[in-house]
Design a protein around this motif. Structure first.
Motif, PDB file in Angstrom:
ATOM      1  N   LEU A 139      -3.348  -7.497   0.423  1.00  0.00           N
ATOM      2  CA  LEU A 139      -4.029  -6.199   0.346  1.00  0.00           C
ATOM      3  C   LEU A 139      -5.540  -6.382   0.335  1.00  0.00           C
ATOM      4  O   LEU A 139      -6.277  -5.606   0.955  1.00  0.00           O
ATOM      5  N   ALA A 140      -6.015  -7.425  -0.353  1.00  0.00           N
ATOM      6  CA  ALA A 140      -7.454  -7.711  -0.359  1.00  0.00           C
ATOM      7  C   ALA A 140      -7.943  -8.053   1.046  1.00  0.00           C
ATOM      8  O   ALA A 140      -9.039  -7.632   1.456  1.00  0.00           O
ATOM      9  N   CYS A 141      -7.144  -8.805   1.808  1.00  0.00           N
ATOM     10  CA  CYS A 141      -7.517  -9.131   3.192  1.00  0.00           C
ATOM     11  C   CYS A 141      -7.594  -7.871   4.050  1.00  0.00           C
ATOM     12  O   CYS A 141      -8.492  -7.729   4.893  1.00  0.00           O
ATOM     13  N   CYS A 142      -6.671  -6.957   3.847  1.00  0.00           N
ATOM     14  CA  CYS A 142      -6.694  -5.693   4.597  1.00  0.00           C
ATOM     15  C   CYS A 142      -7.936  -4.875   4.246  1.00  0.00           C
ATOM     16  O   CYS A 142      -8.552  -4.253   5.123  1.00  0.00           O
ATOM     17  N   LEU A 143      -8.289  -4.870   2.969  1.00  0.00           N
ATOM     18  CA  LEU A 143      -9.506  -4.162   2.562  1.00  0.00           C
ATOM     19  C   LEU A 143     -10.745  -4.810   3.182  1.00  0.00           C
ATOM     20  O   LEU A 143     -11.697  -4.117   3.554  1.00  0.00           O
ATOM     21  N   LEU A 194      -1.455  -2.752  13.290  1.00  0.00           N
ATOM     22  CA  LEU A 194      -0.953  -3.935  12.584  1.00  0.00           C
ATOM     23  C   LEU A 194      -1.556  -4.088  11.190  1.00  0.00           C
ATOM     24  O   LEU A 194      -0.816  -4.237  10.208  1.00  0.00           O
ATOM     25  N   PRO A 195      -2.891  -4.048  11.035  1.00  0.00           N
ATOM     26  CA  PRO A 195      -3.429  -4.142   9.667  1.00  0.00           C
ATOM     27  C   PRO A 195      -3.085  -2.936   8.805  1.00  0.00           C
ATOM     28  O   PRO A 195      -2.947  -3.064   7.586  1.00  0.00           O
ATOM     29  N   ALA A 230       1.801  -4.260   1.733  1.00  0.00           N
ATOM     30  CA  ALA A 230       1.211  -4.961   0.585  1.00  0.00           C
ATOM     31  C   ALA A 230       0.988  -4.011  -0.584  1.00  0.00           C
ATOM     32  O   ALA A 230       1.146  -4.405  -1.745  1.00  0.00           O
ATOM     33  N   ALA A 231       0.628  -2.757  -0.287  1.00  0.00           N
ATOM     34  CA  ALA A 231       0.421  -1.787  -1.366  1.00  0.00           C
ATOM     35  C   ALA A 231       1.721  -1.505  -2.112  1.00  0.00           C
ATOM     36  O   ALA A 231       1.740  -1.410  -3.348  1.00  0.00           O
ATOM     37  N   VAL A 232       2.819  -1.380  -1.374  1.00  0.00           N
ATOM     38  CA  VAL A 232       4.120  -1.201  -2.024  1.00  0.00           C
ATOM     39  C   VAL A 232       4.452  -2.417  -2.886  1.00  0.00           C
ATOM     40  O   VAL A 232       4.979  -2.287  -3.994  1.00  0.00           O
ATOM     41  N   GLY A 233       4.119  -3.601  -2.381  1.00  0.00           N
ATOM     42  CA  GLY A 233       4.421  -4.829  -3.101  1.00  0.00           C
ATOM     43  C   GLY A 233       3.529  -5.114  -4.289  1.00  0.00           C
ATOM     44  O   GLY A 233       3.774  -6.084  -5.025  1.00  0.00           O
ATOM     45  N   THR A 234       2.489  -4.338  -4.479  1.00  0.00           N
ATOM     46  CA  THR A 234       1.630  -4.515  -5.660  1.00  0.00           C
ATOM     47  C   THR A 234       1.798  -3.396  -6.677  1.00  0.00           C
ATOM     48  O   THR A 234       1.320  -3.511  -7.804  1.00  0.00           O
ATOM     49  N   TRP A 235       2.458  -2.319  -6.266  1.00  0.00           N
ATOM     50  CA  TRP A 235       2.614  -1.177  -7.173  1.00  0.00           C
ATOM     51  C   TRP A 235       3.573  -1.532  -8.306  1.00  0.00           C
ATOM     52  O   TRP A 235       4.649  -2.062  -8.068  1.00  0.00           O
ATOM     53  N   PRO A 236       3.210  -1.251  -9.555  1.00  0.00           N
ATOM     54  CA  PRO A 236       4.083  -1.626 -10.670  1.00  0.00           C
ATOM     55  C   PRO A 236       5.348  -0.777 -10.717  1.00  0.00           C
ATOM     56  O   PRO A 236       5.384   0.341 -10.213  1.00  0.00           O
ATOM     57  N   GLY A 237       6.366  -1.337 -11.350  1.00  0.00           N
ATOM     58  CA  GLY A 237       7.597  -0.588 -11.567  1.00  0.00           C
ATOM     59  C   GLY A 237       8.705  -0.867 -10.584  1.00  0.00           C
ATOM     60  O   GLY A 237       9.813  -0.354 -10.748  1.00  0.00           O
TER      61      GLY A 237
END
Length: 249
Positions: free
Chosen positions: A101-105, A207-208, A215-222
């Motif tokens: 996610l940081a790379c995408c940002l 693509l990005p 990546a955002a889904v994979g970092t969201w808690p829960g």
């Protein structure tokens, strides 16, 4: 005696609808992990437990027996070990998703910042780099190098840039991706034109965006450990594709 409430992840006072929802969630999760013998065995126990506590009379009798137990029995060691492995993988996968996610940002920042301009760049080299495999459509792509930049041109506009010619190049400030070129001495005039269209900011811009969403889904808690692991795997594949685009175009 096995505590089926704990196995399903509900309280002993849970309603019938809560038990059904917990059972469906556990069954869906464990079916995806059926390749692991421990998880397959646990799925069988979840099915058995649901058959007991979802039936009012069986649940009443089970509650009476459970109340006579001195303490809740712990899960078997192989169940606990399998769960611990998945949680360990999930922590690693979530860290990977944060990095992606940081790379995408970073890509987004590189795209939004003002372009860096290099005026009066002298073309140092221009040579063919790829030929399509289809013999019916022979076409050459050119790799062009200047003092500060490097880019590719399709053969259709390759004549606009020649070795020793002075050109103006605009590229992104962080990754140095060339976005526009102006060749005053070109037969087609000094109007700016784009280099090869298949860049990460061109034909492959989705693509990005897709990588950032995964990546955002994979970092969201829960989320469940499986979700973190699966999103990291998909994100890694998308990252490889993005790197291919960046390096080849």
């Amino acid at each position: 005696m096995q505590n089926y409430y704990r196995l399903l992840g509900v309280d002993s006072t849970a309603t019938a609808s809560e038990i059904v929802q917990a059972y469906l969630a556990q069954r869906t999760r464990l079916k995806r992990l059926a390749a692991d013998p421990a998880m397959k065995s646990r799925l069988a126990e979840v099915e058995a437990g649901y058959g007991i506590i979802s039936h009012p009379r069986r649940r009443l009798a089970y509650d009476v027996l459970l109340a006579q137990e001195p303490a809740e029995a712990a899960l078997p060691a192989h169940y606990a070990a399998a769960e611990a492995r998945w949680h360990h993988y999930a922590r690693i996968a979530r860290s990977l998703n944060v990095a992606l996610l940081a790379c995408c940002l970073l890509l987004g920042l590189d795209w939004t910042l003002p372009l860096r301009q290099y005026a009066h760049e002298t073309v140092q080299s221009r040579f063919p780099v790829s030929v399509p495999s289809a013999l019916s459509a022979p076409e050459v792509a050119y790799r062009v190098h200047t003092a500060h930049t490097s880019f590719r041109l399709p053969s259709a506009i390759g004549h606009r840039v020649r070795t020793g010619q002075a050109i103006t190049v605009w590229q992104t400030p962080i990754l140095g991706i060339v976005q526009r070129i102006s060749a005053p001495a070109s037969p087609d005039g000094p109007a700016p034109f784009r280099p090869y269209g298949g860049t990460i900011y061109g034909a492959f811009f989705l693509l990005p965006l897709l990588l950032a969403a995964v990546a955002a889904v994979g970092t969201w808690p829960g989320h469940s450990p499986e979700t973190y692991v699966n999103t990291a795997a998909v994100g890694a594949l998308l990252t490889v594709l993005a790197l291919v685009v960046l390096l080849c175009f």
